[in-house]
Design a protein around this motif. Structure first.
Motif, mmCIF file in Angstrom:
data_model
loop_
_atom_site.group_PDB
_atom_site.id
_atom_site.type_symbol
_atom_site.label_atom_id
_atom_site.label_comp_id
_atom_site.label_asym_id
_atom_site.label_seq_id
_atom_site.Cartn_x
_atom_site.Cartn_y
_atom_site.Cartn_z
ATOM 1 N N GLN A 80 46.819 -46.017 -14.339
ATOM 2 C CA GLN A 80 47.216 -47.254 -14.999
ATOM 3 C C GLN A 80 48.124 -48.107 -14.105
ATOM 4 O O GLN A 80 48.245 -49.316 -14.296
ATOM 5 C CB GLN A 80 47.935 -46.951 -16.316
ATOM 6 C CG GLN A 80 47.057 -46.288 -17.363
ATOM 7 C CD GLN A 80 47.810 -45.996 -18.646
ATOM 8 O OE1 GLN A 80 48.862 -46.589 -18.911
ATOM 9 N NE2 GLN A 80 47.273 -45.095 -19.452
ATOM 10 N N TYR A 81 48.769 -47.458 -13.142
ATOM 11 C CA TYR A 81 49.721 -48.157 -12.273
ATOM 12 C C TYR A 81 49.234 -48.254 -10.823
ATOM 13 O O TYR A 81 49.665 -49.131 -10.086
ATOM 14 C CB TYR A 81 51.079 -47.445 -12.316
ATOM 15 C CG TYR A 81 51.580 -47.241 -13.723
ATOM 16 C CD1 TYR A 81 52.161 -48.285 -14.429
ATOM 17 C CD2 TYR A 81 51.432 -46.015 -14.370
ATOM 18 C CE1 TYR A 81 52.604 -48.119 -15.741
ATOM 19 C CE2 TYR A 81 51.872 -45.837 -15.667
ATOM 20 C CZ TYR A 81 52.452 -46.884 -16.354
ATOM 21 O OH TYR A 81 52.871 -46.716 -17.649
ATOM 22 N N VAL A 82 48.355 -47.338 -10.422
ATOM 23 C CA VAL A 82 47.790 -47.341 -9.076
ATOM 24 C C VAL A 82 46.275 -47.290 -9.210
ATOM 25 O O VAL A 82 45.742 -46.473 -9.967
ATOM 26 C CB VAL A 82 48.287 -46.140 -8.245
ATOM 27 C CG1 VAL A 82 47.692 -46.199 -6.829
ATOM 28 C CG2 VAL A 82 49.804 -46.125 -8.159
ATOM 29 N N ASP A 83 45.594 -48.158 -8.498
ATOM 30 C CA ASP A 83 44.135 -48.235 -8.593
ATOM 31 C C ASP A 83 43.490 -46.866 -8.359
ATOM 32 O O ASP A 83 43.927 -46.092 -7.502
ATOM 33 C CB ASP A 83 43.612 -49.228 -7.555
ATOM 34 C CG ASP A 83 42.162 -49.604 -7.814
ATOM 35 O OD1 ASP A 83 41.277 -48.815 -7.441
ATOM 36 O OD2 ASP A 83 41.933 -50.679 -8.410
ATOM 37 N N LYS A 84 42.449 -46.590 -9.120
ATOM 38 C CA LYS A 84 41.792 -45.281 -9.068
ATOM 39 C C LYS A 84 41.307 -44.933 -7.663
ATOM 40 O O LYS A 84 41.350 -43.767 -7.252
ATOM 41 C CB LYS A 84 40.626 -45.253 -10.056
ATOM 42 C CG LYS A 84 39.982 -43.882 -10.219
ATOM 43 C CD LYS A 84 38.921 -43.896 -11.297
ATOM 44 C CE LYS A 84 38.321 -42.499 -11.475
ATOM 45 N NZ LYS A 84 37.298 -42.478 -12.556
ATOM 46 N N LYS A 85 40.852 -45.941 -6.916
ATOM 47 C CA LYS A 85 40.346 -45.666 -5.568
ATOM 48 C C LYS A 85 41.454 -45.255 -4.607
ATOM 49 O O LYS A 85 41.170 -44.758 -3.509
ATOM 50 C CB LYS A 85 39.601 -46.889 -5.025
ATOM 51 C CG LYS A 85 40.492 -48.100 -4.777
ATOM 52 C CD LYS A 85 39.693 -49.276 -4.253
ATOM 53 C CE LYS A 85 40.590 -50.490 -3.990
ATOM 54 N NZ LYS A 85 39.815 -51.658 -3.501
ATOM 55 N N ASN A 86 42.706 -45.466 -5.006
ATOM 56 C CA ASN A 86 43.845 -45.085 -4.160
ATOM 57 C C ASN A 86 44.578 -43.857 -4.681
ATOM 58 O O ASN A 86 45.701 -43.575 -4.253
ATOM 59 C CB ASN A 86 44.829 -46.258 -4.052
ATOM 60 C CG ASN A 86 44.264 -47.422 -3.274
ATOM 61 O OD1 ASN A 86 43.542 -47.229 -2.297
ATOM 62 N ND2 ASN A 86 44.562 -48.641 -3.703
ATOM 63 N N THR A 87 43.972 -43.132 -5.599
ATOM 64 C CA THR A 87 44.566 -41.897 -6.119
ATOM 65 C C THR A 87 43.612 -40.741 -5.879
ATOM 66 O O THR A 87 42.397 -40.865 -6.106
ATOM 67 C CB THR A 87 44.871 -42.004 -7.627
ATOM 68 O OG1 THR A 87 43.653 -42.227 -8.337
ATOM 69 C CG2 THR A 87 45.843 -43.138 -7.905
ATOM 70 N N GLU A 88 44.136 -39.645 -5.375
ATOM 71 C CA GLU A 88 43.320 -38.475 -5.070
ATOM 72 C C GLU A 88 44.002 -37.219 -5.607
ATOM 73 O O GLU A 88 45.051 -36.811 -5.096
ATOM 74 C CB GLU A 88 43.131 -38.328 -3.559
ATOM 75 C CG GLU A 88 42.340 -39.430 -2.902
ATOM 76 C CD GLU A 88 40.841 -39.205 -2.999
ATOM 77 O OE1 GLU A 88 40.433 -38.130 -3.474
ATOM 78 O OE2 GLU A 88 40.099 -40.115 -2.623
#
Length: 367
Positions: A80-88
């Protein structure tokens, strides 16, 4: 420079001995620095090479990835706070595997990652796995030293699951153990105990985010800590203590080098006081004499550094693979610059003595 070279040619043996001492000191500095960086990489290269800025951990994990456990719901909250493509999401498990029926045990660390994401390293040998691949993994190439090859099967002692080595990556280790990368399906099959309320658990979430996003995440999410990669490195057991001890050794080596070089050049300067007096008497300025001393120091230092760098890289080729050693160009440049600075600083005492010499008095003592 002319006077400095003439003097070194005249007293070859004396300057050869000084150069030898400088070579040995610089060689020791480079070797210990290479060991420090090698141990650092062997302990945490899998974290150091992560394409991420921050890591989200469980709040009570004390910055230790292996103590943390996060759920898929928390991953959704982070998105919700960091784009999904930038979370692993990242699963980590330190364990022991055995090769086939040989019974030989090897300590490894499993990393569960998205095989199409930023945390998946490139393969240097063999073939890559994907998110649908079953029972296939990518291992650090250091496992070759344990007799494990592409196509071999390894069995995890904790879960009893067997995996086939599909390919090798390079320089991927965690807590001095080679890392084996797998997809989330294999992670789920291995550690069903980490599934709570139908949600698969992960140890951490790697992020690529700016400070505003991290601030929003920290302000709105409870029971999590957001730390930098450097903080995550310090959370690896023994990492800070190991690097701190080696860094202290390197610092003391530079301090010792400063004192040794200062004494050597000061003694040589004292021996030449009458010559300096004569030069002053015939009109030589202090700046000219200072340039002579500094030129000698820099010339000796540069020659010594070149020889010591060559010796260090030569010896590194003879070291066994079990001894981690990593001397990068950046580290060589940094240590060389610092060594030159230490050598010049060590010569300042000699410059002070030359500045205070009285021409008449020095000539009188010589007579």
């Amino acid at each position: 420079m002319f006077l400095a070279i003439r003097e070194m040619k005249h007293a070859k043996f004396k300057y050869l001995l000084i150069g030898l001492i400088m070579v040995l000191i610089a060689w020791l500095v480079f070797f210990v620095s290479g060991l420090a960086q090698g141990l650092s990489s062997d302990n945490a290269s899998a974290i150091q090479k992560m394409d991420a800025d921050y890591i989200v951990l469980q709040q009570d994990a004390e910055h230790r990835i292996t103590r943390s456990m996060l759920t898929e719901q928390q991953l959704n909250d982070v998105n919700q706070y960091v784009d999904k493509k930038n979370t692993e999401p990242l699963g980590v498990q330190m364990t022991t595997v055995t090769k086939g029926d040989a019974g030989k045990k090897v300590d490894v660390t499993f990393f569960a990652v998205n095989t199409k994401g930023a945390l998946m390293p490139s393969v240097v040998e063999g073939k890559q796995i994907n998110n649908e691949t079953k029972n296939q993994v990518i291992a650090d190439i250091s496992l070759k030293d344990e007799g494990i090859a592409i196509g071999d099967k390894v069995t995890d002692e904790i879960s009893g699951q067997t995996f086939t080595i599909s390919g090798f990556t390079k320089n991927q280790s965690f807590s001095h153990a080679p890392v084996i990368f797998m997809n989330y399906e294999a992670w789920k099959a291995m550690y069903e105990s980490k599934i709570t309320k139908g949600q698969l658990g992960f140890n951490a979430i790697a992020l690529k985010a700016n400070e505003d996003q991290i601030t929003s995440l920290e302000d709105n999410m409870a029971n999590v800590d957001v730390i930098t990669i450097n903080e995550a490195l310090k959370g690896i057991p023994g990492y800070s203590e190991e690097q701190g001890s080696l860094l202290m050794m390197i610092v003391f080596l530079f301090i010792i080098a400063a004192f040794v070089l200062a004494v050597f050049f000061y003694v040589i300067t004292i021996q030449k006081m009458s010559q300096f007096g004569v030069l002053k008497a015939i009109g030589a300025k202090f700046t000219y004499l200072a340039k002579n001393i500094i030129s000698q120091v820099i010339l000796l230092s540069v020659i010594s550094l070149v020889i010591s760098i060559a010796l260090t890289y030569g010896i590194s080729l003879l070291l066994p693979s079990s001894m981690p050693f990593d001397l990068s160009i950046g580290l060589v440049a940094g240590c060389s610059g610092l060594f030159l600075a230490v050598a010049v600083i060590g010569s300042l005492l000699s410059l002070y003595r030359v500045a205070k010499v009285d021409a008449v008095e020095a000539i009188g003592r010589a007579a």
